[in-house]
Structure formats: C-alpha cells, structure tokens
Write a protein that holds these residues in place. Sequence first.
Motif, mmCIF file in Angstrom:
data_model
loop_
_atom_site.group_PDB
_atom_site.id
_atom_site.type_symbol
_atom_site.label_atom_id
_atom_site.label_comp_id
_atom_site.label_asym_id
_atom_site.label_seq_id
_atom_site.Cartn_x
_atom_site.Cartn_y
_atom_site.Cartn_z
ATOM 1 N N TYR A 244 56.606 10.987 44.162
ATOM 2 C CA TYR A 244 57.094 12.352 44.024
ATOM 3 C C TYR A 244 56.220 13.343 44.796
ATOM 4 C CZ TYR A 244 59.390 10.116 40.012
ATOM 5 O OH TYR A 244 60.117 9.285 39.216
ATOM 6 N N GLU A 245 54.925 13.040 44.889
ATOM 7 C CA GLU A 245 53.993 13.966 45.531
ATOM 8 C C GLU A 245 54.322 14.190 47.008
ATOM 9 O OE1 GLU A 245 50.977 15.514 44.156
ATOM 10 O OE2 GLU A 245 52.195 15.123 42.378
ATOM 11 N N GLN A 246 54.981 13.217 47.617
ATOM 12 C CA GLN A 246 55.279 13.333 49.041
ATOM 13 C C GLN A 246 56.107 14.581 49.348
ATOM 14 O OE1 GLN A 246 58.656 12.337 50.465
ATOM 15 N NE2 GLN A 246 57.987 13.042 52.471
ATOM 16 N N LYS A 247 56.978 14.967 48.432
ATOM 17 C CA LYS A 247 57.849 16.110 48.683
ATOM 18 C C LYS A 247 57.117 17.448 48.594
ATOM 19 C CE LYS A 247 61.639 14.165 49.860
ATOM 20 N NZ LYS A 247 62.148 14.326 51.233
ATOM 21 N N LYS A 248 55.849 17.444 48.158
ATOM 22 C CA LYS A 248 55.063 18.678 48.213
ATOM 23 C C LYS A 248 54.903 19.166 49.647
ATOM 24 C CE LYS A 248 51.194 18.777 45.962
ATOM 25 N NZ LYS A 248 49.916 18.353 45.354
#
Length: 270
Positions: A244-248
């Motif tokens: 999920y962190e990738q979409k930051k």
Amino acid sequence: MKLISLTDLSAADIRSIWTLAGKPAARLSGNVAWSFEGNGIRTRSTFLQAFRALNLEYIELPNLLKTSERACDIAGYLDPLYDFYVIRESNHARLAEFAIASRRPVINAMSSDGHPCEVLTDAYYIDSVLMPIERARICLWGPTTNVFRSWHELAAVLKLQLVHVCDSRFHRDLPHVVFTDKPDSTADVVITDGWSKEIDAADWSLTEQHLAAMGNPKLLPTPPFIIGRELSFDPCGYDGFTGYEQKKLLVPVQIAVLLHMANCRQDTRS
C-alpha cells in the motif's frame, strides 16, 4: 503544456517530472480549478495534498465539462480566473477538446482513455526503487483498460518494451508492446488493473501459479483491485506485493507534474 495523454510529454519531460518528484516541493502561487467525477479516493486525496504542499488554492467545480456549453466558451470564461485545471472526466474527447481550447495547463486526473498521473507514478516507482525502467521487464496482465492505454503511451515515449498478456481480441499492432495470450516469459514486475463486468474473470484472473511461472516478479495491482476478478488471491500474502505504501508516491509525482507545467508556462511567457 497539457497532460491529457502521456503522448503530450516527451521523454525529457518525463525525466524532468521524476527528478522534481525526488526533491523537496517548491512553492507556487495561483489557484486550481478542480473538477472530479466519481469517487477516486486515492487520486482525490493525493491531489488535494499536492495542492496544499504547493500553496495552491483550489476551487471545486463539480461536473465542469458535463454541460451543453461549448468547450471553447467554458475555457474563454474561466481562463482569466484560474492558473491550472485538474479534471477527472470520463468523456476523454470532451476533456481533450477543453484542453485544446484553454490557454492554461490542463491535467487529466483520469478519463475513459487514460490515467497518466497514475502510470507516471508507477513507472517512477519502478525506475527509482526497483531498477532503471529501460531494463525492467514489465508485464501488463488482463484486458486493455484506461490504465493500460497510458502504459502503452509511456512505452512509446520512453521506447520501452512491454509484454501485455490478454485475450487476442485486445491485441493491437503497437511497436513497443508485445501482445500474447499466455505468460511465456519471465518478468520483473506484473501490473494488473480492474476491468469491466463484461469480461469473464475466470479466464483472466492472475494466479500465484502465473506469477511463479514468470519467476515470482513484483506485483503492482492498480487499485481498487478485486479478489476474484483481476486477482485470484489476496496479494497481501504474496512476498512480491509492492504494498500500500507504494501509492504514497502519487503525492510527489502529482506535485512534480504541477511544478513542471508551471515551469513550462513561465518559459513560454519569458
């Protein structure tokens, strides 16, 4: 400068945007006309954060282009009031018509034909975290969507070679895309996207066995993903899930797009 499709950018433009994304955000002055169709909770959240980081004021104009008024008249009346437009509009032709008519930067926050900022972000992740994107073996999985059309455009601009696994009815003759109906090669990253309800999910759901056959690559599902359609399994249990962190990264890339367009506008005026 406009960003309606990724073919509006050159390879140098894309590299400039990615360079800006890796730096602290500068401050801009001005305001944004913001029109956002549908939910788009990630894109909406990250663009609002980008406006705040750049010190840009924004005014929401719901359904900006859903009117019988000519696009040139909308642009003519609104251009003196705004410095940027960021628009999410399903009617791509209408959005493109407005962008041509406007004298301001216009950014496609998603349309029926493309999702350029999303793809710029995912490509930036590959290039900055995994490996230089020119070396990456990228596989698109599933029927052609607006996201995958933007990947096709990016491949043309950056001269990448993509593999797109999908039903033969979606195959096209594109110089930088190899279409196939089965995963017959290894990959560094596999990208999925949701597709319409008319597509039989049983035929094209990505499985862990498919990933194993491709050498257990990184998995980058374009959200919102649905288990039982584009994915047959929960990606959270897969070691290669980009997370999920990738979409930051949407925030710094969207900031960089706005900065790049502001710089191009200043160059034009000077």
